[in-house]
Design a protein around this motif. Sequence first.
Motif, PDB file in Angstrom:
ATOM      1  N   ASN A  25       0.898  -1.220   0.213  1.00 12.28           N
ATOM      2  CA  ASN A  25      -0.082  -0.097   0.113  1.00 12.28           C
ATOM      3  C   ASN A  25       0.712   1.330   0.048  1.00 12.28           C
ATOM      4  O   ASN A  25       0.327   2.533  -0.362  1.00 12.28           O
ATOM      5  N   THR A  26       2.130   1.045   0.203  1.00 17.34           N
ATOM      6  CA  THR A  26       2.979   2.342   0.232  1.00 17.34           C
ATOM      7  C   THR A  26       3.291   2.550  -1.381  1.00 17.34           C
ATOM      8  O   THR A  26       3.972   2.156  -1.933  1.00 17.34           O
ATOM      9  N   ASN A  27       2.934   3.917  -1.572  1.00 20.73           N
ATOM     10  CA  ASN A  27       3.305   4.233  -2.883  1.00 20.73           C
ATOM     11  C   ASN A  27       4.454   5.118  -3.136  1.00 20.73           C
ATOM     12  O   ASN A  27       5.028   5.398  -4.164  1.00 20.73           O
ATOM     13  N   MET A  28       5.203   5.507  -2.065  1.00 15.25           N
ATOM     14  CA  MET A  28       6.274   6.398  -2.114  1.00 15.25           C
ATOM     15  C   MET A  28       6.851   6.373  -0.548  1.00 15.25           C
ATOM     16  O   MET A  28       6.190   6.364   0.393  1.00 15.25           O
ATOM     17  N   VAL A  29       8.252   6.616  -0.393  1.00 11.78           N
ATOM     18  CA  VAL A  29       8.691   6.917   0.848  1.00 11.78           C
ATOM     19  C   VAL A  29       9.903   7.902   0.717  1.00 11.78           C
ATOM     20  O   VAL A  29      10.593   7.903  -0.255  1.00 11.78           O
ATOM     21  N   CYS A  30      10.063   9.010   1.445  1.00 13.40           N
ATOM     22  CA  CYS A  30      10.988   9.942   1.717  1.00 13.40           C
ATOM     23  C   CYS A  30      12.217   9.922   2.792  1.00 13.40           C
ATOM     24  O   CYS A  30      11.320   9.887   3.897  1.00 13.40           O
ATOM     25  N   SER A  31      13.156   9.782   2.535  1.00 12.68           N
ATOM     26  CA  SER A  31      14.304   9.940   3.772  1.00 12.68           C
ATOM     27  C   SER A  31      15.030  11.100   3.754  1.00 12.68           C
ATOM     28  O   SER A  31      15.578  11.259   2.732  1.00 12.68           O
ATOM     29  N   ILE A  32      14.847  11.964   4.854  1.00 13.58           N
ATOM     30  CA  ILE A  32      15.634  13.093   4.892  1.00 13.58           C
ATOM     31  C   ILE A  32      16.723  12.813   6.030  1.00 13.58           C
ATOM     32  O   ILE A  32      16.218  12.679   7.278  1.00 13.58           O
ATOM     33  N   VAL A  33      17.936  12.589   5.557  1.00 17.61           N
ATOM     34  CA  VAL A  33      19.156  12.202   6.487  1.00 17.61           C
ATOM     35  C   VAL A  33      18.688  10.974   7.499  1.00 17.61           C
ATOM     36  O   VAL A  33      19.005  10.967   8.580  1.00 17.61           O
ATOM     37  N   GLY A  34      18.086  10.112   6.892  1.00 20.52           N
ATOM     38  CA  GLY A  34      17.901   8.675   7.654  1.00 20.52           C
ATOM     39  C   GLY A  34      18.987   7.888   7.345  1.00 20.52           C
ATOM     40  O   GLY A  34      19.648   7.469   6.468  1.00 20.52           O
ATOM     41  N   PRO A  35      19.401   7.205   8.666  1.00 19.93           N
ATOM     42  CA  PRO A  35      20.282   6.049   8.652  1.00 19.93           C
ATOM     43  C   PRO A  35      19.493   4.897   7.769  1.00 19.93           C
ATOM     44  O   PRO A  35      18.392   4.576   7.902  1.00 19.93           O
ATOM     45  N   THR A  36      20.523   4.039   6.887  1.00 16.91           N
ATOM     46  CA  THR A  36      20.068   3.055   6.265  1.00 16.91           C
ATOM     47  C   THR A  36      20.790   1.852   6.299  1.00 16.91           C
ATOM     48  O   THR A  36      20.101   0.685   6.003  1.00 16.91           O
ATOM     49  N   ASN A  37      21.856   1.783   7.173  1.00 12.64           N
ATOM     50  CA  ASN A  37      22.764   0.331   7.016  1.00 12.64           C
ATOM     51  C   ASN A  37      23.665   0.431   8.243  1.00 12.64           C
ATOM     52  O   ASN A  37      24.541   1.330   8.354  1.00 12.64           O
ATOM     53  N   PHE A  38      23.168  -0.398   9.117  1.00 19.98           N
ATOM     54  CA  PHE A  38      23.868  -0.431  10.488  1.00 19.98           C
ATOM     55  C   PHE A  38      25.051  -1.279  10.337  1.00 19.98           C
ATOM     56  O   PHE A  38      26.119  -1.430  11.236  1.00 19.98           O
ATOM     57  N   THR A  39      25.331  -1.760   9.300  1.00 16.94           N
ATOM     58  CA  THR A  39      26.664  -2.619   9.059  1.00 16.94           C
ATOM     59  C   THR A  39      27.822  -1.583   8.315  1.00 16.94           C
ATOM     60  O   THR A  39      28.674  -2.293   8.033  1.00 16.94           O
ATOM     61  N   ASP A  40      27.320  -0.653   8.032  1.00 17.63           N
ATOM     62  CA  ASP A  40      28.346   0.260   7.398  1.00 17.63           C
ATOM     63  C   ASP A  40      29.612   0.507   8.157  1.00 17.63           C
ATOM     64  O   ASP A  40      29.450   0.731   9.566  1.00 17.63           O
ATOM     65  N   PRO A  41      30.690   0.341   7.750  1.00 13.46           N
ATOM     66  CA  PRO A  41      32.012   0.299   8.636  1.00 13.46           C
ATOM     67  C   PRO A  41      31.974   1.589   9.311  1.00 13.46           C
ATOM     68  O   PRO A  41      32.884   2.042  10.266  1.00 13.46           O
ATOM     69  N   ALA A  42      31.519   2.676   8.669  1.00 19.68           N
ATOM     70  CA  ALA A  42      31.335   4.186   9.179  1.00 19.68           C
ATOM     71  C   ALA A  42      30.690   4.160  10.555  1.00 19.68           C
ATOM     72  O   ALA A  42      30.897   5.032  11.587  1.00 19.68           O
ATOM     73  N   TYR A  43      29.945   3.213  10.838  1.00 13.98           N
ATOM     74  CA  TYR A  43      29.065   3.229  11.924  1.00 13.98           C
ATOM     75  C   TYR A  43      29.730   2.166  13.173  1.00 13.98           C
ATOM     76  O   TYR A  43      30.110   2.338  14.244  1.00 13.98           O
ATOM     77  N   LEU A  44      30.094   1.078  12.335  1.00 10.87           N
ATOM     78  CA  LEU A  44      30.757  -0.068  13.122  1.00 10.87           C
ATOM     79  C   LEU A  44      32.169   0.225  13.821  1.00 10.87           C
ATOM     80  O   LEU A  44      32.546  -0.196  15.020  1.00 10.87           O
ATOM     81  N   ASN A  45      32.921   1.302  13.093  1.00 15.48           N
ATOM     82  CA  ASN A  45      34.228   1.641  13.809  1.00 15.48           C
ATOM     83  C   ASN A  45      34.083   3.085  14.071  1.00 15.48           C
ATOM     84  O   ASN A  45      35.336   3.549  14.366  1.00 15.48           O
ATOM     85  N   ASN A  46      33.074   3.474  14.418  1.00 18.66           N
ATOM     86  CA  ASN A  46      33.004   5.244  14.755  1.00 18.66           C
ATOM     87  C   ASN A  46      33.747   5.056  16.217  1.00 18.66           C
ATOM     88  O   ASN A  46      33.745   4.300  16.984  1.00 18.66           O
ATOM     89  N   THR A  47      34.098   6.401  16.689  1.00 24.30           N
ATOM     90  CA  THR A  47      34.806   6.418  17.845  1.00 24.30           C
ATOM     91  C   THR A  47      34.183   7.694  18.398  1.00 24.30           C
ATOM     92  O   THR A  47      34.576   8.362  19.478  1.00 24.30           O
ATOM     93  N   ASN A  48      33.056   7.998  18.031  1.00 22.73           N
ATOM     94  CA  ASN A  48      32.032   8.794  18.594  1.00 22.73           C
ATOM     95  C   ASN A  48      31.240   8.480  19.860  1.00 22.73           C
ATOM     96  O   ASN A  48      30.309   7.506  19.552  1.00 22.73           O
ATOM     97  N   PRO A  49      31.621   8.588  21.076  1.00 22.90           N
ATOM     98  CA  PRO A  49      30.837   8.017  22.095  1.00 22.90           C
ATOM     99  C   PRO A  49      29.210   8.557  22.229  1.00 22.90           C
ATOM    100  O   PRO A  49      28.470   7.510  22.572  1.00 22.90           O
ATOM    101  N   ASP A  50      28.943   9.642  21.886  1.00 21.27           N
ATOM    102  CA  ASP A  50      27.493   9.981  21.755  1.00 21.27           C
ATOM    103  C   ASP A  50      26.919   9.136  20.971  1.00 21.27           C
ATOM    104  O   ASP A  50      25.547   8.765  21.104  1.00 21.27           O
ATOM    105  N   LEU A  51      27.403   9.169  19.672  1.00 14.67           N
ATOM    106  CA  LEU A  51      26.924   8.437  18.527  1.00 14.67           C
ATOM    107  C   LEU A  51      26.724   7.005  18.731  1.00 14.67           C
ATOM    108  O   LEU A  51      25.636   6.467  18.517  1.00 14.67           O
ATOM    109  N   GLN A  52      27.573   6.386  19.583  1.00 15.78           N
ATOM    110  CA  GLN A  52      27.519   5.233  19.785  1.00 15.78           C
ATOM    111  C   GLN A  52      26.364   4.884  20.821  1.00 15.78           C
ATOM    112  O   GLN A  52      25.738   3.709  20.830  1.00 15.78           O
TER     113      GLN A  52
END
Length: 287
Positions: free
Chosen positions: A166-193
């Motif tokens: 039933n979904t005709n369209m979806v809009c992502s404004i700055v939405g995370p899409t991939n939690f396996t991204d090395p940029a997330y897995l290897n991040n050094t930001n404690p607040d983000l983590q």
Amino acid sequence: MKNLKLSFLSLIFTITLFNCSNGSTEEEDVNNLDSKKYYEALNISYGNDSNQKFDLYLPANRNLDTKIMILVHGGGWSSGDKEDMNLIKDLLQQDFPNLAIANINYRLADTNNKPYPMQIEDITSIINYLKSNKVKYTISENIGFIGTSAGAHLSLLWSYAFDDDNTNMVCSIVGPTNFTDPAYLNNTNPDLQELLDLYSINPETSYLEEVSPLHRVTNLSPPTILFYGGQDPLVPTTQGTDMRDKLVSLEVPHEFTLYPDAGHGWVGLELIDTWTKLKAFIEIYLN
């Protein structure tokens, strides 16, 4: 940490807009609604939690083909409110007076209440409520999503993995899409983590894939429009570009915009560009 969470809220819209009317805080008797008249109901309950509420705006002269735009706020899965999306709601009412709008809240995550599947279940409950009341409200089952940040992640995930066509369209404004991204897995930001740990601490790869729109999208997924900032400290550019590339490979209709100098939200000419492109996308797929 407080400032970081606040930055996960929806974009700052600086355009002066208008509200169509004042609504009641409780739902009226929908059995007697006049489809020729504009109607709104605020804080409709769909569960026992105080956050399980949504606002509904129904256009005048609607019919059973009237489509619904679902607005999903950001806030790092643990904060935010549907009021953060009110200016987007106003833009929609201004430029798409024939659309119905549901501006939703969902249960917020904490150390004892994970975002998944709780928040996906809340979206499902709202969609089921609207379907069950489509004749009373005089609306269709066809929906679209606009989500910002964490709300964009939820919009993509629900549309790709839990929709029943039933979904005709979806809009992502700055939405995370991939939690396996090395940029997330290897991040050094404690607040983000800390925000990422809301989903799970030291999770299995299979779980990270389960909660990642990138790993749930198929060739049958709805048309998707994506907006990202090249200087976003919370959502790396790869979250957008990898999603774009996956949509290309699956031949899913889509649009992608990257603002190289923007962060986790933007104003001015970039904001005008976002609405111009999103408006055109809605006209094609939902209007």
